[in-house]
Scaffold this motif. Structure first.
Motif, PDB file in Angstrom:
ATOM      1  N   THR A  57       0.922  -1.213   0.026  1.00  0.00           N
ATOM      2  CA  THR A  57       0.063  -0.021  -0.128  1.00  0.00           C
ATOM      3  C   THR A  57       0.836   1.356  -0.073  1.00  0.00           C
ATOM      4  O   THR A  57       1.624   1.503   0.988  1.00  0.00           O
ATOM      5  CB  THR A  57      -0.980  -0.009   1.210  1.00  0.00           C
ATOM      6  OG1 THR A  57      -0.220   0.138   2.401  1.00  0.00           O
ATOM      7  CG2 THR A  57      -1.728  -1.323   1.181  1.00  0.00           C
ATOM      8  N   LEU A  58       0.805   2.228  -1.051  1.00  0.00           N
ATOM      9  CA  LEU A  58       1.745   3.165  -1.417  1.00  0.00           C
ATOM     10  C   LEU A  58       1.030   4.286  -1.261  1.00  0.00           C
ATOM     11  O   LEU A  58       0.182   4.563  -2.160  1.00  0.00           O
ATOM     12  CB  LEU A  58       2.488   2.925  -2.656  1.00  0.00           C
ATOM     13  CG  LEU A  58       3.459   3.799  -2.927  1.00  0.00           C
ATOM     14  CD1 LEU A  58       4.861   3.358  -1.942  1.00  0.00           C
ATOM     15  CD2 LEU A  58       3.883   3.105  -4.385  1.00  0.00           C
ATOM     16  N   ASP A  59       1.425   5.261  -0.130  1.00  0.00           N
ATOM     17  CA  ASP A  59       0.927   6.455  -0.185  1.00  0.00           C
ATOM     18  C   ASP A  59       1.440   7.450  -1.255  1.00  0.00           C
ATOM     19  O   ASP A  59       2.609   7.257  -1.774  1.00  0.00           O
ATOM     20  CB  ASP A  59       1.407   7.249   1.070  1.00  0.00           C
ATOM     21  CG  ASP A  59       0.636   8.669   1.467  1.00  0.00           C
ATOM     22  OD1 ASP A  59      -0.253   8.860   0.682  1.00  0.00           O
ATOM     23  OD2 ASP A  59       1.192   9.435   2.370  1.00  0.00           O
ATOM     24  N   VAL A  60       0.876   8.515  -1.886  1.00  0.00           N
ATOM     25  CA  VAL A  60       1.301   9.341  -2.907  1.00  0.00           C
ATOM     26  C   VAL A  60       2.321  10.356  -2.451  1.00  0.00           C
ATOM     27  O   VAL A  60       3.608  10.533  -3.092  1.00  0.00           O
ATOM     28  CB  VAL A  60       0.193  10.029  -3.755  1.00  0.00           C
ATOM     29  CG1 VAL A  60       0.520  11.111  -4.716  1.00  0.00           C
ATOM     30  CG2 VAL A  60      -0.616   8.768  -4.231  1.00  0.00           C
ATOM     31  N   ASN A  61       1.911  11.200  -1.434  1.00  0.00           N
ATOM     32  CA  ASN A  61       2.786  12.098  -1.003  1.00  0.00           C
ATOM     33  C   ASN A  61       3.767  11.978  -0.035  1.00  0.00           C
ATOM     34  O   ASN A  61       3.065  11.705   1.203  1.00  0.00           O
ATOM     35  CB  ASN A  61       2.011  13.655  -0.696  1.00  0.00           C
ATOM     36  CG  ASN A  61       1.201  13.997  -1.901  1.00  0.00           C
ATOM     37  OD1 ASN A  61       1.575  14.271  -3.020  1.00  0.00           O
ATOM     38  ND2 ASN A  61      -0.303  14.130  -1.820  1.00  0.00           N
ATOM     39  N   MET A  62       5.065  11.725  -0.100  1.00  0.00           N
ATOM     40  CA  MET A  62       5.706  11.606   0.837  1.00  0.00           C
ATOM     41  C   MET A  62       7.243  12.227   0.693  1.00  0.00           C
ATOM     42  O   MET A  62       7.576  12.316  -0.561  1.00  0.00           O
ATOM     43  CB  MET A  62       6.196   9.910   1.096  1.00  0.00           C
ATOM     44  CG  MET A  62       5.044   9.017   1.338  1.00  0.00           C
ATOM     45  SD  MET A  62       5.404   7.131   1.278  1.00  0.00           S
ATOM     46  CE  MET A  62       5.644   6.918  -0.569  1.00  0.00           C
ATOM     47  N   PRO A  63       7.985  12.369   1.718  1.00  0.00           N
ATOM     48  CA  PRO A  63       9.123  13.117   1.700  1.00  0.00           C
ATOM     49  C   PRO A  63      10.343  12.077   1.004  1.00  0.00           C
ATOM     50  O   PRO A  63      10.131  10.881   0.925  1.00  0.00           O
ATOM     51  CB  PRO A  63       9.586  13.550   2.988  1.00  0.00           C
ATOM     52  CG  PRO A  63       9.173  12.322   3.846  1.00  0.00           C
ATOM     53  CD  PRO A  63       7.737  12.060   3.212  1.00  0.00           C
ATOM     54  N   GLU A  64      11.544  12.474   0.434  1.00  0.00           N
ATOM     55  CA  GLU A  64      12.631  11.922  -0.069  1.00  0.00           C
ATOM     56  C   GLU A  64      12.468  11.108  -1.347  1.00  0.00           C
ATOM     57  O   GLU A  64      13.024  11.641  -2.486  1.00  0.00           O
ATOM     58  CB  GLU A  64      13.030  10.870   1.022  1.00  0.00           C
ATOM     59  CG  GLU A  64      13.843  11.387   2.291  1.00  0.00           C
ATOM     60  CD  GLU A  64      14.688  10.391   2.952  1.00  0.00           C
ATOM     61  OE1 GLU A  64      15.218   9.703   2.315  1.00  0.00           O
ATOM     62  OE2 GLU A  64      14.456  10.488   4.182  1.00  0.00           O
ATOM     63  N   VAL A  85      -2.993  11.895 -10.430  1.00  0.00           N
ATOM     64  CA  VAL A  85      -2.009  11.116 -10.056  1.00  0.00           C
ATOM     65  C   VAL A  85      -2.107   9.725 -10.003  1.00  0.00           C
ATOM     66  O   VAL A  85      -1.293   8.612 -10.191  1.00  0.00           O
ATOM     67  CB  VAL A  85      -1.403  11.681  -8.699  1.00  0.00           C
ATOM     68  CG1 VAL A  85      -0.219  10.987  -8.142  1.00  0.00           C
ATOM     69  CG2 VAL A  85      -0.824  13.237  -8.838  1.00  0.00           C
ATOM     70  N   THR A  86      -3.318   9.444  -9.304  1.00  0.00           N
ATOM     71  CA  THR A  86      -3.604   7.953  -9.186  1.00  0.00           C
ATOM     72  C   THR A  86      -3.659   7.336 -10.500  1.00  0.00           C
ATOM     73  O   THR A  86      -3.505   6.299 -10.832  1.00  0.00           O
ATOM     74  CB  THR A  86      -5.116   7.845  -8.503  1.00  0.00           C
ATOM     75  OG1 THR A  86      -4.777   8.513  -7.148  1.00  0.00           O
ATOM     76  CG2 THR A  86      -5.513   6.390  -8.014  1.00  0.00           C
ATOM     77  N   LEU A  87      -4.505   8.097 -11.470  1.00  0.00           N
ATOM     78  CA  LEU A  87      -4.704   7.546 -12.796  1.00  0.00           C
ATOM     79  C   LEU A  87      -3.271   7.199 -13.380  1.00  0.00           C
ATOM     80  O   LEU A  87      -3.039   6.430 -14.201  1.00  0.00           O
ATOM     81  CB  LEU A  87      -5.800   8.356 -13.629  1.00  0.00           C
ATOM     82  CG  LEU A  87      -7.046   8.451 -13.350  1.00  0.00           C
ATOM     83  CD1 LEU A  87      -7.895   9.300 -13.910  1.00  0.00           C
ATOM     84  CD2 LEU A  87      -7.567   6.900 -13.612  1.00  0.00           C
TER      85      LEU A  87
END
Length: 358
Positions: free
Chosen positions: A54-61, A93-95
């Motif tokens: 499960t992968l979040d879209v907005n993350m640092p690095e 972004v998801t598409l």
């Protein structure tokens, strides 16, 4: 007891990771690992070898899209479920993530995570379990075909056929998990002079369907529109039902229209069953073609089996290409599939039937 699903949860929010841990640990059939950003996720993917991420879209690095691209480039076996905000920007972004190879997505809880996480709990569990069984799709060839199609349309100009010709048929499509990429293999194949309108019930939130329709309009010879209210059903068009509602055909003042109605009690929306039933009420079943594609559950199977019994034509996507072989498998089980085809052959089959006048 079946083997535990190895799940890697990637989110920069400690609170979100905590709540997701509680959800999956309570089920008893998951082995969990965690990452705070895309870089940690890539390291964990090597050592933990997850079945699902499960992968979040907005993350640092390293953000979710960049992480997904690298996972796909490595040929990672994990199926990815994106965790995305229900905004137009989040939809785009998801598409893009689905185009790159993600299996599915779940909406990110809005407001206070601890208060809203339970609302997505059933969806989260069902989609992660479905992803664990899903068949990864090859996306390099698909992306190349879509890009080539876009270049072709740009080179010659997108010449739309004149609308308003008398309707002699319609194509009704039901699709869910894995749908956006599958539709990108089918709809761009249809030429500008394809004689029947195409109406699509793609299970998707309302914030996504408009963005998806605009994306498809850029690669299709036929005009692609989101159905957010009553509009004439015309040749030369592909109609994407608005999410969180149902898309139906109706007859008004002697004309057939396509309309968006409040969702009924069905589990999935837009409902493929409701679309097909409504179409059979306003057009002879012999003029209708039902296409049931990848997705969880059984939406569309009952209505398309009835359509076939009453003289309509039907196609079920084959297990060879279906990301999730649920909906088409149910149509096949009911004896309602005239043909069972991989996704890449559906568009050419629809053209062949059209050339022969159905």
């Amino acid at each position: 007891m079946s083997q535990a699903i190895r799940l890697l949860i990637v989110d920069d929010s400690a609170l979100m990771r905590k709540h997701m841990r509680q959800i999956f640990e309570a089920e008893g059939d998951f082995t969990l690992a965690f990452a705070r950003n895309g870089r940690e996720a890539l390291d964990q993917a090597r050592s933990f070898e997850p079945d699902v991420v499960t992968l979040d879209v907005n993350m640092p690095e390293l953000d979710g899209i960049s992480c997904l691209e690298q996972l796909m480039e490595r040929g990672a076996a994990a199926r990815v479920v994106m965790v995305s905000s229900l905004t137009e920007e989040g939809a785009a972004v998801t598409l893009r993530a689905l185009e790159l190879g993600a299996v599915d997505f779940v909406p990110k809880p809005d407001g206070t995570v601890s208060l809203s996480i339970d609302r997505i709990r059933p969806m989260l569990l069902s989609k992660v379990r479905a992803a664990a069984r899903a068949k990864p799709r090859r996306v390099v060839g698909l992306r190349a075909r879509v890009s080539a199609r876009r270049r072709e349309l740009e080179a010659r100009g997108t010449i739309r056929p004149p609308a308003g010709a008398a309707l002699s048929g319609a194509v009704l499509v039901g699709v869910s998990t894995g749908g956006p990429r599958t539709l990108e293999e089918i709809l761009p194949v249809l030429p500008a002079d394809y004689p029947y309108p195409v109406v699509v019930a793609q299970h998707m939130p309302s914030t996504f369907t408009g963005v998806f329709a605009r994306r498809m309009d850029g690669v299709c010879a036929l005009e692609v529109r989101e159905v957010d209210g009553p509009m004439p059903l015309a040749t030369g068009g592909i109609y994407i039902g608005r999410g969180d509602a149902d898309v139906v055909l109706e007859r008004r003042l002697g004309r057939i229209i396509v309309n968006s109605l409040p969702a009924d009690e069905s589990l999935w929306h837009p409902s493929a069953d409701r679309l097909v039933v409504s179409a059979m009420q306003v057009m002879p079943p012999s003029q209708l073609t039902g296409v049931l594609l990848t997705g969880m559950g059984h939406d569309g199977a009952a209505a398309m089996a009835e359509l076939r019994q009453r003289g309509g034509r039907t196609i079920a996507e084959s297990q060879d290409s279906a990301v999730v072989f649920g909906m088409p498998a149910e149509l096949i089980r009911r004896g309602g599939a005239e043909l069972v085809l991989p996704a890449e052959r559906v568009g050419t089959q629809l053209q062949a039937w059209a050339r022969r006048g159905r």
